[in-house]
Design an enzyme around this catalytic site. Structure first.
Site, PDB file in Angstrom:
ATOM      1  N   LYS A  89       0.648  -1.208  -0.130  1.00 61.19           N
ATOM      2  CA  LYS A  89       0.068   0.186   0.046  1.00 61.19           C
ATOM      3  C   LYS A  89       0.894   1.372   0.006  1.00 61.19           C
ATOM      4  O   LYS A  89       0.477   2.089  -0.620  1.00 61.19           O
ATOM      5  CB  LYS A  89      -0.932  -0.003   1.275  1.00 61.19           C
ATOM      6  CG  LYS A  89      -2.052  -0.981   1.274  1.00 61.19           C
ATOM      7  CD  LYS A  89      -3.259  -0.973   0.315  1.00 61.19           C
ATOM      8  CE  LYS A  89      -4.204  -2.083   0.269  1.00 61.19           C
ATOM      9  NZ  LYS A  89      -5.380  -2.005  -0.707  1.00 61.19           N
ATOM     10  N   GLU A 111      -9.777   5.788   3.188  1.00 59.97           N
ATOM     11  CA  GLU A 111     -10.521   4.828   3.721  1.00 59.97           C
ATOM     12  C   GLU A 111      -9.653   3.489   3.875  1.00 59.97           C
ATOM     13  O   GLU A 111      -8.673   3.556   3.193  1.00 59.97           O
ATOM     14  CB  GLU A 111     -11.563   4.511   2.699  1.00 59.97           C
ATOM     15  CG  GLU A 111     -11.088   3.419   1.574  1.00 59.97           C
ATOM     16  CD  GLU A 111     -10.251   4.172   0.599  1.00 59.97           C
ATOM     17  OE1 GLU A 111      -9.924   5.162   0.341  1.00 59.97           O
ATOM     18  OE2 GLU A 111      -9.281   3.126  -0.058  1.00 59.97           O
ATOM     19  N   SER A 377       1.624  -9.713  -1.010  1.00 59.08           N
ATOM     20  CA  SER A 377       1.310  -8.258  -0.734  1.00 59.08           C
ATOM     21  C   SER A 377       1.619  -7.500   0.552  1.00 59.08           C
ATOM     22  O   SER A 377       1.913  -6.501   0.684  1.00 59.08           O
ATOM     23  CB  SER A 377       0.164  -8.182  -1.263  1.00 59.08           C
ATOM     24  OG  SER A 377      -1.115  -8.872  -0.571  1.00 59.08           O
TER      25      SER A 377
HETATM   26  C1  LIG Z   1      -1.598  -7.169   2.639  1.00 61.31           C
HETATM   27  C2  LIG Z   1      -2.795  -6.662   1.576  1.00 61.31           C
HETATM   28  N1  LIG Z   1      -2.868  -7.325   0.470  1.00 61.31           N
HETATM   29  C3  LIG Z   1      -4.238  -7.107  -0.218  1.00 61.31           C
HETATM   30  C4  LIG Z   1      -4.917  -6.184  -0.216  1.00 61.31           C
HETATM   31  C5  LIG Z   1      -6.204  -5.993  -1.218  1.00 61.31           C
HETATM   32  O1  LIG Z   1      -6.073  -4.626  -1.775  1.00 61.31           O
HETATM   33  P1  LIG Z   1      -5.767  -4.577  -3.207  1.00 61.31           P
HETATM   34  O2  LIG Z   1      -6.562  -5.580  -3.960  1.00 61.31           O
HETATM   35  O3  LIG Z   1      -5.851  -3.161  -3.439  1.00 61.31           O
HETATM   36  O4  LIG Z   1      -4.181  -4.937  -3.386  1.00 61.31           O
HETATM   37  C6  LIG Z   1      -4.904  -5.568   1.039  1.00 61.31           C
HETATM   38  C7  LIG Z   1      -5.743  -4.236   1.402  1.00 61.31           C
HETATM   39  O5  LIG Z   1      -6.005  -3.856   2.387  1.00 61.31           O
HETATM   40  C8  LIG Z   1      -3.728  -5.685   2.005  1.00 61.31           C
HETATM   41  O6  LIG Z   1      -3.745  -4.998   3.037  1.00 61.31           O
END
Ligand SMILES: Cc1ncc(COP(=O)(O)O)c(C=O)c1O
Length: 393
Positions: A89, A111, A377
């Site tokens: 993020k 948000e 992620s």
């Molecule tokens: C670690 C992590 N992966 C994935 C996501 C999903 O968001 P996005 O689809 O925008 O990557 C989030 C959302 O808070 C997250 O914290």
């Protein structure tokens, strides 16, 4: 076929900017400025420098030997979990805070679902000395308590969203309401590849550092830039958009998007938007959206706070519709088990969002010589409580 946004702000039939008149000047100003600002050498320099020295990029591309042995294919992990603040993020919030400064804004709203975007926003606001207000659903405030504390420590005000399912969708509604009331001094840092044009494209471009790095890192490790597959989980779609971006038009690269099936796609407790969704408008863009026959948004569900969103970014809706990406839905149970496998085999505790991506290894077979890059992620610290309860640790 073009998989990027067109000059009107659409990905095929998805996208656009459906906003109240009060927000038009803000969104239009952003649309006119964002590419120019991103192309300025001073912007690029500041962005690159912060990604390197503050976020800790490049994030490693790690060959997961034991996972590869278990599933008999070559598994690489793109370690976004090692970024400052623990997820992808922050790539976007660094970009958007620099954008907000150049647009002359002094107040930031955001948000958040899992709290990762809220923490990443509070972090860059602290860094730049800007006022920060984060909207978060009441349910998410309860299940992501450590992140709420972090935001407060970083100087942000966390305002609870008490309507609807009291999760991400409702927090987004509150943030939009705030922006309508404060259009002049406030920039809204949207945390995923959603929202009115140009947000999906702007967020995707800031996150595209992920696939940019994968290319040269894989070249170093495998002697080729393109893997056979890239895999990422999808909430609104920002980590996936960044992971896919530089491979969208590389035909030999398979793209796999993993959604949260919750208790099961047909259980009524799910967030598998592409399968269950129909064309609709949510938070300023036309996209695939879970809704009732009379167009009311269906409440989404996933054990993972970052994935329970009833829509998906317009780029992903287009990738689904055109068949460019394969979409797989993974249940809570499958994701939790995959999180445990990664922890035990590689010593890496993933965010539950990321665990969804790894769960496909149980069912989706890959060839032994194929290179499969998973975007990891985020890290699992924020989810420890959920892991503890689930596994009775
Ligand atoms: C670690 C992590 N992966 C994935 C996501 C999903 O968001 P996005 O689809 O925008 O990557 C989030 C959302 O808070 C997250 O914290």
């Amino acid at each position: 076929m073009n998989y990027n946004v067109d000059e009107k702000g659409y990905y095929g039939e998805f996208g656009g900017a459906f906003i109240p008149e009060m927000l038009y000047p803000n969104v239009e100003n952003l649309r006119q400025q964002y590419l120019k600002i991103m192309a300025e050498p001073s912007f690029k320099k500041e962005f690159d420098q912060l990604l390197k020295d503050y976020v800790g990029r490049p994030s490693p591309l790690y060959f997961a030997k034991r996972l590869s042995e278990k599933y008999n294919t070559k598994v690489y992990l793109k370690r976004e979990d090692l970024n400052h603040t623990g997820a992808h993020k922050v790539n976007n919030t660094i970009g958007q805070i620099l954008m907000a400064k150049r647009l002359g804004k002094s107040r930031i709203i955001a948000e958040t679902g899992a709290g990762q975007h809220g923490v990443a926003t509070a972090t860059v606001c602290a860094l730049m000395g800007m006022e920060c207000i984060v909207y978060m659903g009441e349910i998410d405030i309860a299940r992501q308590a450590p992140n709420v504390a972090r935001m407060k420590m970083l100087g942000a005000e966390v305002r609870p969203a008490k309507s609807g399912s009291r999760t991400l969708k409702d927090a987004t509604n509150e943030a939009i309401r705030d922006w309508i009331n404060n259009p002049v001094d406030t920039h809204y840092i949207i945390g995923s590849a959603i929202g009115p044009h140009p947000y999906p494209d702007m967020v995707t471009r800031f996150q595209s550092i992920i696939s940019e790095e994968i290319k040269w890192q894989l070249k170093e490790k495998e002697g080729r830039e393109n893997p056979d597959y890239v895999v990422a989980c999808i909430g609104g779609g920002s980590n996936a958009a960044g992971t896919f971006y530089h491979f969208l038009h590389e035909k030999e690269v398979g793209i796999i998007a993993v959604e949260a099936a919750g208790l099961g796609v047909d259980s009524g407790e799910s967030a598998a938007t592409s399968v269950l969704g129909k064309m609709g408008i949510i938070h300023g863009c036309k996209t695939l959206l879970m809704q009732t026959t009379d167009g009311q948004i269906t409440e989404p569900y996933s054990i993972s706070a970052g994935l329970d969103y009833p829509g998906v970014g317009p780029m992903h809706a287009h990738l689904y519709k055109t068949g460019r990406a394969e979409f797989i839905a993974v249940t809570d149970d499958e994701a939790m088990q995959a999180g445990m496998v990664l922890s035990k085999l590689e010593g890496i505790i993933p965010a539950i969002e990321s665990s969804h991506a790894f769960a496909i290894l149980e069912t989706r077979k890959f060839q032994p010589e194929e290179v499969v890059v998973f975007n990891l992620s985020g890290r699992g610290d924020k989810d420890l409580d959920t892991y503890i309860k689930y596994f009775k640790l």
